[in-house]
Design an enzyme around this catalytic site. Structure first.
Site, PDB file in Angstrom:
ATOM      1  N   TRP A 196       2.814  14.370-100.196  1.00 14.44           N
ATOM      2  CA  TRP A 196       2.966  13.847 -98.920  1.00 14.44           C
ATOM      3  C   TRP A 196       4.563  14.037 -98.691  1.00 14.44           C
ATOM      4  O   TRP A 196       5.386  13.890 -99.437  1.00 14.44           O
ATOM      5  CB  TRP A 196       2.992  12.381 -98.840  1.00 14.44           C
ATOM      6  CG  TRP A 196       3.293  11.749 -97.634  1.00 14.44           C
ATOM      7  CD1 TRP A 196       2.727  11.781 -96.471  1.00 14.44           C
ATOM      8  CD2 TRP A 196       4.574  10.984 -97.569  1.00 14.44           C
ATOM      9  NE1 TRP A 196       3.568  11.180 -95.353  1.00 14.44           N
ATOM     10  CE2 TRP A 196       4.672  10.610 -96.109  1.00 14.44           C
ATOM     11  CE3 TRP A 196       5.525  10.611 -98.328  1.00 14.44           C
ATOM     12  CZ2 TRP A 196       5.791   9.982 -95.631  1.00 14.44           C
ATOM     13  CZ3 TRP A 196       6.705  10.175 -97.858  1.00 14.44           C
ATOM     14  CH2 TRP A 196       6.694   9.675 -96.575  1.00 14.44           C
ATOM     15  N   ASP A 364       0.556   6.081 -82.571  1.00 15.31           N
ATOM     16  CA  ASP A 364      -0.091   4.888 -83.195  1.00 15.31           C
ATOM     17  C   ASP A 364       0.335   3.594 -82.503  1.00 15.31           C
ATOM     18  O   ASP A 364       1.549   3.285 -82.238  1.00 15.31           O
ATOM     19  CB  ASP A 364       0.253   4.797 -84.777  1.00 15.31           C
ATOM     20  CG  ASP A 364      -0.714   3.847 -85.421  1.00 15.31           C
ATOM     21  OD1 ASP A 364      -1.688   3.223 -84.779  1.00 15.31           O
ATOM     22  OD2 ASP A 364      -0.493   3.888 -86.593  1.00 15.31           O
ATOM     23  N   TRP A 474      -5.077  13.961 -83.617  1.00 17.06           N
ATOM     24  CA  TRP A 474      -6.251  13.263 -84.461  1.00 17.06           C
ATOM     25  C   TRP A 474      -5.568  13.258 -86.033  1.00 17.06           C
ATOM     26  O   TRP A 474      -5.521  14.230 -86.457  1.00 17.06           O
ATOM     27  CB  TRP A 474      -7.193  14.348 -84.257  1.00 17.06           C
ATOM     28  CG  TRP A 474      -8.558  13.971 -85.145  1.00 17.06           C
ATOM     29  CD1 TRP A 474      -8.366  13.387 -86.344  1.00 17.06           C
ATOM     30  CD2 TRP A 474      -9.924  14.039 -84.783  1.00 17.06           C
ATOM     31  NE1 TRP A 474      -9.879  13.442 -86.678  1.00 17.06           N
ATOM     32  CE2 TRP A 474     -10.686  13.652 -85.767  1.00 17.06           C
ATOM     33  CE3 TRP A 474     -10.347  14.687 -83.518  1.00 17.06           C
ATOM     34  CZ2 TRP A 474     -12.068  13.638 -85.468  1.00 17.06           C
ATOM     35  CZ3 TRP A 474     -11.890  14.664 -83.581  1.00 17.06           C
ATOM     36  CH2 TRP A 474     -12.536  14.127 -84.527  1.00 17.06           C
ATOM     37  N   ASP A 475      -5.386  11.919 -86.407  1.00 12.43           N
ATOM     38  CA  ASP A 475      -4.784  11.529 -87.469  1.00 12.43           C
ATOM     39  C   ASP A 475      -5.751  11.274 -88.613  1.00 12.43           C
ATOM     40  O   ASP A 475      -7.004  10.852 -88.013  1.00 12.43           O
ATOM     41  CB  ASP A 475      -3.864  10.335 -87.323  1.00 12.43           C
ATOM     42  CG  ASP A 475      -2.600  10.592 -88.322  1.00 12.43           C
ATOM     43  OD1 ASP A 475      -2.744  11.330 -89.268  1.00 12.43           O
ATOM     44  OD2 ASP A 475      -1.529  10.057 -87.881  1.00 12.43           O
ATOM     45  N   ASN A 477      -5.429   9.224 -92.296  1.00 11.82           N
ATOM     46  CA  ASN A 477      -4.122   8.914 -93.249  1.00 11.82           C
ATOM     47  C   ASN A 477      -4.619   8.295 -94.639  1.00 11.82           C
ATOM     48  O   ASN A 477      -3.662   7.693 -95.088  1.00 11.82           O
ATOM     49  CB  ASN A 477      -3.447   7.616 -92.347  1.00 11.82           C
ATOM     50  CG  ASN A 477      -2.453   8.251 -91.406  1.00 11.82           C
ATOM     51  OD1 ASN A 477      -1.590   9.370 -91.691  1.00 11.82           O
ATOM     52  ND2 ASN A 477      -2.339   7.758 -90.292  1.00 11.82           N
ATOM     53  N   CYS A 523      -3.946  16.031 -87.816  1.00 12.33           N
ATOM     54  CA  CYS A 523      -2.745  15.307 -88.808  1.00 12.33           C
ATOM     55  C   CYS A 523      -3.373  14.828 -89.873  1.00 12.33           C
ATOM     56  O   CYS A 523      -4.567  14.142 -89.734  1.00 12.33           O
ATOM     57  CB  CYS A 523      -1.958  14.590 -87.636  1.00 12.33           C
ATOM     58  SG  CYS A 523      -0.706  13.472 -88.640  1.00 12.33           S
ATOM     59  N   ASP A 545       5.039  14.869 -92.346  1.00  9.86           N
ATOM     60  CA  ASP A 545       5.822  13.577 -91.807  1.00  9.86           C
ATOM     61  C   ASP A 545       7.264  13.626 -92.149  1.00  9.86           C
ATOM     62  O   ASP A 545       8.053  12.852 -91.739  1.00  9.86           O
ATOM     63  CB  ASP A 545       5.089  12.471 -92.551  1.00  9.86           C
ATOM     64  CG  ASP A 545       4.124  11.875 -92.052  1.00  9.86           C
ATOM     65  OD1 ASP A 545       3.731  12.165 -90.677  1.00  9.86           O
ATOM     66  OD2 ASP A 545       3.305  10.906 -92.330  1.00  9.86           O
TER      67      ASP A 545
HETATM   68  C1  GLA Z   1       0.787   9.402 -89.979  1.00  8.34           C
HETATM   69  C2  GLA Z   1       1.225  10.533 -89.041  1.00  8.34           C
HETATM   70  C3  GLA Z   1       2.431  10.268 -88.334  1.00  8.34           C
HETATM   71  C4  GLA Z   1       2.131   8.893 -87.312  1.00  8.34           C
HETATM   72  C5  GLA Z   1       1.668   7.826 -88.118  1.00  8.34           C
HETATM   73  C6  GLA Z   1       1.081   6.604 -87.361  1.00  8.34           C
HETATM   74  O1  GLA Z   1       1.647   8.978 -90.764  1.00  8.34           O
HETATM   75  O2  GLA Z   1       1.487  11.673 -90.010  1.00  8.34           O
HETATM   76  O3  GLA Z   1       3.198  11.280 -87.530  1.00  8.34           O
HETATM   77  O4  GLA Z   1       1.370   9.565 -86.349  1.00  8.34           O
HETATM   78  O5  GLA Z   1       0.749   8.355 -89.085  1.00  8.34           O
HETATM   79  O6  GLA Z   1       0.825   5.561 -88.172  1.00  8.34           O
END
Ligand code: GLA
Length: 732
Positions: A196, A364, A474-475, A477, A523, A545
């Site tokens: 990350w 977000d 479109w994330d 995570n 993303c 990020d």
């Molecule tokens: C991830 C994405 C960020 C942002 C956050 C929002 O970490 O990589 O760019 O959009 O989520 O929670």
């Protein structure tokens, strides 16, 4: 016709490369050659390295050869090839199988792979496809190996399909997309490794005896290892030497391995990771692997990257945004995080519009009751506490300013604190007999279930229908754990990791179809799913990020090995940097971000008028040069170990070029150095933005002089060059 068939020898070729294989007497497919173009009449026996060494087991059909020493196209398990196989297909507990040649057909063009991302052609004349059919009498399965060669690209693409024609169920516990056996081991292996916020660092090692492998078991391609590897001759540089690149058009678990065996051969395998894969094939069912791409470069790593860039820009990315300059955006994430309301967003948008930004992206926190990362994923309805007049009202205000509007979603996830989870706890991946693990306080939805994909399509589509939204981020995570679906029986649990990705692809495809003009940016906590599979649906990806300009130099440098500059999300953020607490000059942050999609990720309302004026100049620079920056031919000018990362883009006629050379930590009394350029016309003269006149030959052979003495840490030299005239040769 770039595929020649002569007595069961298959020669795929174009002007630059050849790929040759043949059928052995026992019906096995023997690999013979991949490299620079050979004549069509080469005797295949000259190329074979098959032999019987030491105590090897002989081929059942040819006692003079062992399968272990033969180069093979799609090796089986259990009959004498002791290296890792490309597949295992079992019936009644036996994983032994032998597929033998039945037939080969050549078609013009390149068929699509239903449900999977793949490179394509627009005109049949762009490529030819060879389908080789093999069969195994015991399992009664057929195997089709498909190879496409592009006429104008140094690329061969491959995938495999199995069909069960027999009465008994067959289980595939391994079904890779590519095997390439090479006749020696004199290679350096390059992979893109990281984590990350430090994705895709170039990692090289001399090939060692044994197996060296990378992969992902995370359910997504991952920040830790990218689905790519390259084998290069040890003397290869960015500009010279032989490099073969392997890229996997897939977004889930993968394996990429190189086995250097005891007989001086090298086996490359690439495909879906077998560890979480077991695919039952009932009678009449078929399974098709994703596509793998092999790029051959006689001109070093840059030649390989340029081949991937043009293929992926022109024949992987689809739709309205293919080869289109990307909008300059402001994303509110690092500027506000979750702390925003409508007036704050409108103030940001007004400033963005004033400096020339084209797209405002709301990240977000706009939905459910989300004030932090502990709630509301899955509830894709306006957060009325922050946006009391509703999202459409905000979009209306922002588009009235003359900006486009973009929106963040994380479709594949659900928060335990959400209406969706309360209504459908069975829609989450997990074993009902075991606790589930949380990642970023969230669970993963079971996208192997069509009902979940349907729900998500309806939820996202209704938001996108309600307002003129022209961009979606479109994330994704968290990685997948407890990969188990309540919706299928025990015998199908080994399909879920792959079916999850098929569900992601299906959802993307439906949304793209319903909203063909939307620009999608993928993303995954930054660049955790930056792979060719995603580019088929989302033409750009958030690279990392980590927005620190120095960290970004190596991240973007590594990413450029495979991925086009137009696909790399790159933003200028505030200092001290959020991730590294480092302070870099604004000019450096912009210079690095120019080589990507370009945008800002900071609170513009906190900046001085002078800084805003500088930002407006940066936006103007990007607008003036973005076609060149995003779609020009890209050359890395520095090797990975060079302390000064440098690269250059140049247009088709070498009329315009932009170079970046970076200084990281300054040295006392730094000596002058020269950076050699590439891609320019040697016989032309170029004028730089500083008014200097250079000859192309001089810039290529001697380089441009770089004087760092009056610069501090983290500075850059950004140079634009425009051709002014073709020089007369002074000897004429
Ligand atoms: C991830 C994405 C960020 C942002 C956050 C929002 O970490 O990589 O760019 O959009 O989520 O929670």
């Amino acid at each position: 016709m770039p595929i020649a068939i002569h007595e069961q020898t298959f020669h795929l070729y174009n002007d630059t490369i050849s790929y040759i294989m043949r059928v052995t007497p026992g019906g096995d497919l023997e690999h013979l050659y991949f490299g620079p173009r050979l004549p069509l009449n080469v005797d295949p026996t000259h190329l074979s390295v098959g032999a019987l060494y030491g105590n090897q087991v002989a081929d059942q059909f040819d006692p003079t050869v062992s399968l272990e020493s033969r180069l093979r196209e799609y090796p089986n398990f259990g009959t004498g090839d002791m290296r890792a196989p490309a597949y295992t297909a079992s019936v009644d507990g036996s994983a032994i199988s032998t597929f033998s040649f039945v037939d080969a057909t050549v078609t013009t063009g390149k068929p699509a792979i239903p449900g999977l991302p793949a490179t394509y052609v627009e005109e049949a004349a762009e490529a030819d496809t060879l389908s080789i059919e093999l069969t195994d009498d015991v399992t009664q399965c057929s195997l089709t190996l498909q190879y496409t060669i592009y006429a104008q690209r140094n690329v061969v693409t491959r995938h495999a399909s199995f069909t069960n024609h027999g009465p008994a169920p067959v289980t595939l516990s391994r079904a890779l997309s590519l095997c390439l056996d090479l006749p020696d081991q004199d290679y350096v292996l390059t992979t893109l490794m990281g984590g990350w916020a430090r994705e895709r660092q170039v990692t090289t090692r001399k090939l060692q005896l044994g197996t060296q492998a990378i992969g992902s078991q995370r359910g997504h391609s991952s920040a830790q290892a990218n689905p790519f590897l390259a084998l290069a001759r040890p003397n290869a540089t960015q500009q010279t030497g032989e490099v073969i690149g392997f890229s996997f058009v897939y977004s889930g678990n993968f394996t990429a391995s190189v086995e250097a065996d005891a007989y001086d051969h090298t086996r490359v395998l690439l495909g879906i990771a077998p560890e979480q894969f077991s695919w039952p094939l009932a009678p009449k069912q078929a399974f098709t692997t994703p596509e793998a791409v092999m790029a051959y470069s006689p001109t070093g790593y840059n030649g390989m990257s340029q081949t991937f860039h043009s293929l992926y820009n022109e024949r992987l990315v689809r739709g309205a945004w293919r080869m289109q300059p990307r909008p300059i955006l402001l994303n509110n994430w690092e500027g506000t995080y979750f702390d925003f309301d409508e007036p704050k967003l409108l103030a940001l948008a007004a400033q963005a519009q004033a400096i020339g930004v084209e797209l405002f992206v709301l990240d977000d926190g706009w939905f459910g009751h989300r004030d932090n990362d502990r709630s509301s994923l899955g509830d894709w309805v306006t957060n009325r506490a922050k946006l009391p007049a509703g999202l459409p009202h905000l979009v209306e205000q922002i588009t009235a300013l003359g900006l486009k509007f973009g929106l963040w979603f994380e479709p594949e996830m659900v928060s335990p604190d959400s209406d969706l989870y309360r209504a459908h706890p069975d829609w989450v991946l997990g074993d009902p007999n075991r606790p589930r693990s949380l990642g970023r306080h969230q669970y993963v939805l079971d996208l192997s279930q069509p009902a979940v994909v349907d729900y998500l399509f309806t939820a996202l589509d209704s938001v996108l229908q309600a307002s003129p939204i022209s961009y979606v981020k479109w994330d994704m995570n968290r990685s997948l754990t407890e990969v188990f679906s309540a919706a299928v029986p025990a015998s199908e649990q080994g399909t879920i990791a792959h079916r999850f990705i098929l569900g992601v692809y299906a959802l993307y495809e439906r949304l793209r179809h319903a909203h063909p003009d939307i620009l999608f940016e993928s993303c995954a906590s930054g660049g955790g799913r930056f792979d060719p599979g995603m580019l088929y649906y989302a033409p750009q990806a958030w690279t990392s990020d980590d927005t620190d300009a120095i960290a970004r130099q190596s991240i973007q440098y590594g990413t450029s090995y495979v991925y086009p500059i137009a696909s790399m999300g790159s933003h200028v953020s505030a200092v001290p940097n959020e991730q590294l607490h480092r302070t870099t000059p604004l000019a450096t942050r912009a210079a690095v971000a120019y080589f990507g999609t370009f945008g800002y990720e900071l609170d513009l309302t906190k900046l001085t008028a002078a800084t805003l004026a500088t930002l407006a100049e940066q936006v103007a620079f990007m607008k003036a040069h973005r076609e060149l920056l995003q779609f020009g031919r890209f050359y890395r000018l520095s090797e990975p170990e060079d302390p000064h990362p440098a690269w250059l883009v140049v247009d088709d006629n070498a009329d315009h070029a932009i170079m970046l050379d970076c200084t990281q930590l300054q040295q006392p009394d730094a000596t002058l150095r020269f950076r050699r350029l590439a891609g320019l016309t040697p016989t032309a003269q170029y004028r730089s933005d500083t008014g200097e006149i250079y000859s192309g030959a001089e810039l290529i052979a001697a380089g441009i002089r770089i004087d760092e003495r009056r610069r501090g840490d983290f500075s850059t030299m950004l140079l634009t060059l425009d051709k002014i005239a073709i020089q007369e040769d002074e000897h004429d």
